[in-house]
Each structure stands twice: as C-alpha cells, then as structure tokens.
Design an enzyme around this catalytic site. Structure first.
Site, PDB file in Angstrom:
ATOM      1  N   GLY A  16     -55.944 -46.819 -75.514  1.00 26.81           N
ATOM      2  CA  GLY A  16     -56.530 -48.153 -75.565  1.00 26.81           C
ATOM      3  C   GLY A  16     -57.961 -48.183 -75.095  1.00 26.81           C
ATOM      4  N   CYS A  46     -50.814 -40.078 -73.682  1.00 21.09           N
ATOM      5  CA  CYS A  46     -50.327 -39.729 -75.015  1.00 21.09           C
ATOM      6  C   CYS A  46     -50.784 -38.340 -75.438  1.00 21.09           C
ATOM      7  CB  CYS A  46     -50.789 -40.769 -76.031  1.00 21.09           C
ATOM      8  SG  CYS A  46     -50.244 -40.424 -77.711  1.00 21.09           S
ATOM      9  N   CYS A  51     -46.990 -38.284 -75.950  1.00 20.58           N
ATOM     10  CA  CYS A  51     -46.566 -38.213 -77.353  1.00 20.58           C
ATOM     11  C   CYS A  51     -46.873 -36.885 -78.039  1.00 20.58           C
ATOM     12  CB  CYS A  51     -47.247 -39.314 -78.165  1.00 20.58           C
ATOM     13  SG  CYS A  51     -47.639 -40.820 -77.307  1.00 20.58           S
ATOM     14  N   LYS A  54     -45.241 -33.635 -76.407  1.00 22.66           N
ATOM     15  CA  LYS A  54     -43.791 -33.822 -76.526  1.00 22.66           C
ATOM     16  C   LYS A  54     -43.328 -33.566 -77.961  1.00 22.66           C
ATOM     17  CE  LYS A  54     -42.475 -38.008 -76.689  1.00 22.66           C
ATOM     18  NZ  LYS A  54     -42.354 -39.432 -76.278  1.00 22.66           N
ATOM     19  N   TYR A 189     -35.959 -43.313 -73.258  1.00 20.68           N
ATOM     20  CA  TYR A 189     -36.332 -42.426 -74.355  1.00 20.68           C
ATOM     21  C   TYR A 189     -36.966 -41.128 -73.866  1.00 20.68           C
ATOM     22  CZ  TYR A 189     -41.238 -44.034 -74.175  1.00 20.68           C
ATOM     23  OH  TYR A 189     -42.525 -44.310 -73.786  1.00 20.68           O
ATOM     24  N   ILE A 190     -37.727 -41.177 -72.764  1.00 16.49           N
ATOM     25  CA  ILE A 190     -38.348 -39.951 -72.258  1.00 16.49           C
ATOM     26  C   ILE A 190     -37.278 -38.971 -71.777  1.00 16.49           C
ATOM     27  CG2 ILE A 190     -39.871 -39.004 -70.491  1.00 16.49           C
ATOM     28  CD1 ILE A 190     -41.480 -41.588 -70.612  1.00 16.49           C
ATOM     29  N   GLU A 193     -35.347 -37.586 -74.815  1.00 17.17           N
ATOM     30  CA  GLU A 193     -36.162 -36.651 -75.601  1.00 17.17           C
ATOM     31  C   GLU A 193     -36.250 -35.290 -74.922  1.00 17.17           C
ATOM     32  OE1 GLU A 193     -39.200 -39.645 -77.962  1.00 17.17           O
ATOM     33  OE2 GLU A 193     -39.664 -39.096 -75.899  1.00 17.17           O
ATOM     34  N   HIS A 451     -34.247 -40.105-105.117  1.00 20.07           N
ATOM     35  CA  HIS A 451     -33.028 -39.288-105.041  1.00 20.07           C
ATOM     36  C   HIS A 451     -33.346 -37.805-105.254  1.00 20.07           C
ATOM     37  CE1 HIS A 451     -28.716 -38.596-105.272  1.00 20.07           C
ATOM     38  NE2 HIS A 451     -28.944 -37.812-106.332  1.00 20.07           N
ATOM     39  N   GLU A 456     -33.022 -43.154 -99.258  1.00 20.89           N
ATOM     40  CA  GLU A 456     -32.538 -44.029-100.325  1.00 20.89           C
ATOM     41  C   GLU A 456     -31.309 -44.823 -99.896  1.00 20.89           C
ATOM     42  OE1 GLU A 456     -30.670 -42.227-103.808  1.00 20.89           O
ATOM     43  OE2 GLU A 456     -30.434 -40.355-102.696  1.00 20.89           O
TER      44      GLU A 456
END
Length: 467
Positions: A16, A46, A51, A54, A189-190, A193, A451, A456
């Site tokens: 940011g 990050c 991010c 990782k 999530y950390i 992961e 496909h 799909e």
C-alpha cells in the site's frame, strides 16, 4: 517557499505504501517514503515474508506429489530429494530482485526513499531514526502536508511458558536445518498454508487449533472438506487443542498440550494471528485514534481523526489482503491529489473480494458463505459438486475437488462461489469478475464451459443440492 518538505510522507514500504507513494509522485506531488527495513526490505510483508515466498514454497512442495503422481503417466526412475538450502537461496535471490524492482519504481517516479524508522514527532513532523557513517545512531526530521501510515501488520505470539522457543511466519522461511518435525499452532490461512507446505516438503507436521474447525470465516463445507484433504495428505490436525508450554530438551522442543498430551518437534510455528504494526510510531503524540488491537481508525477516505493523517492496509485491521491495500492506496491518492487525467476518482468496494488459500489442495472463494447468504437473503439455493479431477484418474492420487455455488433464490444472483482443488485461485479470479458484474445462475447456465477442465463445473451444475 514551500510550507513543508513534502506534500506526502509515507511511513512503510509495503504494497500500500509503495503504491501510494509512486502514484502520488506521478501526480506531481513531492513524496517521501520511509522503510525501517531499508531499501533491501521494500515490498513489505507480501514480498519479503508473505505472499510471494509462501507461494514459491508452495510450488516447491507440490513437486513431491507430482513426482509420485508421474508414475501413473509412465514416468519411471528415482524420485529427486529436496535440497532445502538451494530452495532458500533461490527464494532469497528472487526476493532481492523484487526489492530492487520496487526501489527502481519509486525512484523512477521521483519518490525520495529514506532508510530508517519513522515516527511522529510533531503535528506535521516526522523524525527518522538512522545510522551515521560511523555506525552511531542519528536522526533526521522532515515535515509533510499529508502523512500516510502504511506499516502493515506483524505476527502475534501470546504469552505462555516457553514462548521464546516459538517462531512466526517471519522466521519460518529460513529455518536451519530443515525441521523434520514441525508443530503449527493456529487455524487461520497462514497456519493451514504452512502446514500444507512443510508437509509437502517432507516434514512430519502436527497442526493444533483451539476451535472446532480450521479457517473460521470461510464456508463451513469448504472448511471441513479441506481439513479432510489435508489429513489425507499427512497433516496431523488436532482440533480443540491448545498449548500450555514449551520446554527445550535434548530431543527437541517438548510441547505440553491442554489435554495432558505432549508433542515433540524440531520447530514450533505460531500462526495465531497478526496485529497492526504500530509500536513506537508516536501516534499518541498527535492524537491519532486507535481501536482495541491498536488498529488505526479511518473513514471512507482512509482519513484518521487527525485530518492530515491517513492510513491504509493491514494497519487498519480491515481486510488483510495485498490487493485491498493497493486499492485503498489509490483512493487516498485520488482524494488528495486528484485522479489520473480522464479517469474518475477511485472508490473502494469490499463486496465480492476474491481470495485464495494455498493449502494443498488450494482454496478459492469469492462472495458470501452459505451461512452469510441465508442470514442476508433468507431463501438461497445451493449447487454443489464433488469429484476426482481428470488428472488423478491416472495419477493414483485420492485428492478430490469441491465446487459450490450459493444463489439468492429471489434474484437468481450468484452471491457465493467456493472451490477446493488445483489452481482454485486462478479459476475463481475469473468468476469474481462475473459476480462483481451481478451474474445470475441463468447467466452461468448459458455460458459454455471449456472442456475438459475443472472450471467448467461451475457452469454445468444444473440440479440444486438443497434450498
């Protein structure tokens, strides 16, 4: 004479902060950015310890399964082994390259990049703690018309016996030696992961979570499904389990649990949450209002209660995602210095923000969970499909894929889309555009699928699972 040294002073060189500084400079503003880690740390969490590294380690971990699965496709020969030091070295090289890219982008835009820890020392004044040429501490003082706080978040480890033996996601990338036994504490999530990553890299992984199921806040079916898949792959997930203390022994770290059991590990990774990184910023000196966890409180323009002070990203403790911080930064720049020529001022919407969790298998999700949709819309229709992906018909893997659509029955609009499976993030990103545009289930049904792909399935589910 100019009233201040800079039009905008940015504290923090993460996603940011860098975006705001660069774009403000391109608008003609005089901009400085201070990063406490120095120019080698540009990019923030990050890029350096989040991010990017990782995801690189997640790729590395997938190769173990790929080597094994290749036998079903006729590949023969000895399976390669992991050289942990090579992985760490190559990751570090890539991160250093990215640090340089960020620095070049900033300087190329005319931003003054400062190396040191910045803190408020007056109403419009920032003092930068630096090192002199002889290594002694020094300082510089600057003034700015506007100040942007973009210092992000930092891992939080609660206080308990043996806390000093635990590591966080900041240190896990460079462990030496490779932890053959890793205990992961946390269910976000950390934590999930890193449990998946180190399990894939060859560690014996135990994961503890004090709650009834990991990934609180995600759709319940997704939570239970991914926990099952992680367990199938070898992660020893223990729910309703917490740590009492850690003792260092000759055999490793002895972790005492609340139920009286123990776990011995080579490393204990605490991933129990992150808090706003506001320590020693001097916010109280200028009266910047903060929340219960220290988060900087802001309005719709990311302006604090001190009119010339703004804040974006994880330091506000809203949605802790890099793309969100980038979007917030653009709102601030357009608000302070006007939008780019011919463009409207940016607005930030927190609806339908897609996200991915790089567990093995991945999670991709956008929109409301089933529970949230029922609370908000009342009547909903659920479409769900679970299957073995085509790849695994020959690979020998038992991995399964789950896809789920949550539809507002009254409007037919798809308000939640969730997936557990290979490349879930890549798949969900595209569908997020459709959902942002208000796509209905009828639109999904009228869309021709590609496909054969897993993706799909999202446009071929016809029969509802339940209402």
């Amino acid at each position: 004479m100019q009233e201040h040294d800079f039009d905008l002073f940015v504290i923090g060189g993460g996603s940011g902060g860098v975006r705001a500084a660069r774009m403000a400079a391109q608008r003609g503003a005089r901009v400085a950015l201070a990063e406490a880690l120095g120019t080698d740390g540009l990019g923030g969490t990050c890029v350096n310890v989040g991010c990017i590294p990782k995801k690189l380690y997640s790729y590395a971990a997938h190769y173990a399964d790929a080597f094994e699965e290749s036998h079903g496709y006729g590949w023969e020969g000895e399976k390669p082994t992991l050289n942990w030091d090579t992985l760490k070295t190559n990751r570090a090289k890539e991160i250093t390259r990215l640090n340089g890219v960020y620095g070049n982008l900033l300087r190329g835009s005319g931003v003054t990049v400062l190396n040191g820890f910045a803190r408020f020392s007056g109403e419009h004044e920032i003092t930068l703690a630096t090192l002199n040429a002889d290594g002694s501490p020094g300082h510089q003082t600057f003034t700015a018309k506007h100040i942007l706080i973009a210092t992000g978040g930092t891992p939080f480890v609660p206080h308990f016996h043996g806390r000093e033996h635990a590591i966080t996601s900041n240190e896990v990338f460079d462990l030496s030696p490779f932890p053959q036994r890793l205990l992961v504490v946390g269910g976000g999530y950390i934590a999930c992961e890193f449990a998946s990553i180190f399990n894939g890299l060859g560690a014996k992984v135990t994961q503890l979570y004090r709650g009834e199921q990991v990934l609180r806040g995600f759709d319940d079916e997704i939570r239970h499904f991914v926990a099952s898949e992680m367990g199938k792959s070898g992660v020893d997930l223990r729910l309703n389990a917490g740590v009492v203390g850690i003792d260092k022994t000759a055999d490793g770290l002895l972790v005492k649990l609340e139920d009286g059991n123990t776990v011995t590990a080579d490393a204990v990774l605490y991933a129990t949450g992150r808090v706003p990184n506001v320590k020693d910023l001097g916010l109280e000196r200028v009266g910047v209002a903060q929340g219960a966890q220290g988060e900087v409180l802001v309005n719709g323009h990311y302006q604090t209660n001190v009119p010339h002070v703004y804040a974006v990203g994880d330091v506000t403790n809203r949605v802790q995602l890099t793309p969100v911080a980038l979007g917030e930064a653009m709102v601030v720049v357009d608000h302070l210095f006007g939008p780019a020529a011919g463009k409207p001022a940016r607005q930030m919407s927190y609806d339908f923000i897609p996200t991915a969790v790089f567990t093995h298998p991945n999670i991709g999700t956008v929109g409301l969970t089933e529970a949230q949709a029922r609370e908000r819309h009342g009547a909903v229709t659920i479409f769900r499909s679970e299957f073995k992906a085509l790849k695994h018909t020959l690979s020998g893997s038992s991995e399964r894929t789950l896809m789920k659509l949550v539809v507002d029955t009254a409007s037919d609009r798809v308000v939640g889309l969730h997936m557990v499976g290979a490349e879930a993030g890549e798949i969900v990103q595209g569908f997020a555009v459709a959902m942002k545009a208000g796509a209905t289930k009828a639109v999904f049904d009228s869309t021709i699928g590609i496909h054969p792909t897993a993706a799909e399935e999202f446009v071929t589910m016809r029969e509802p699972t339940r209402h």
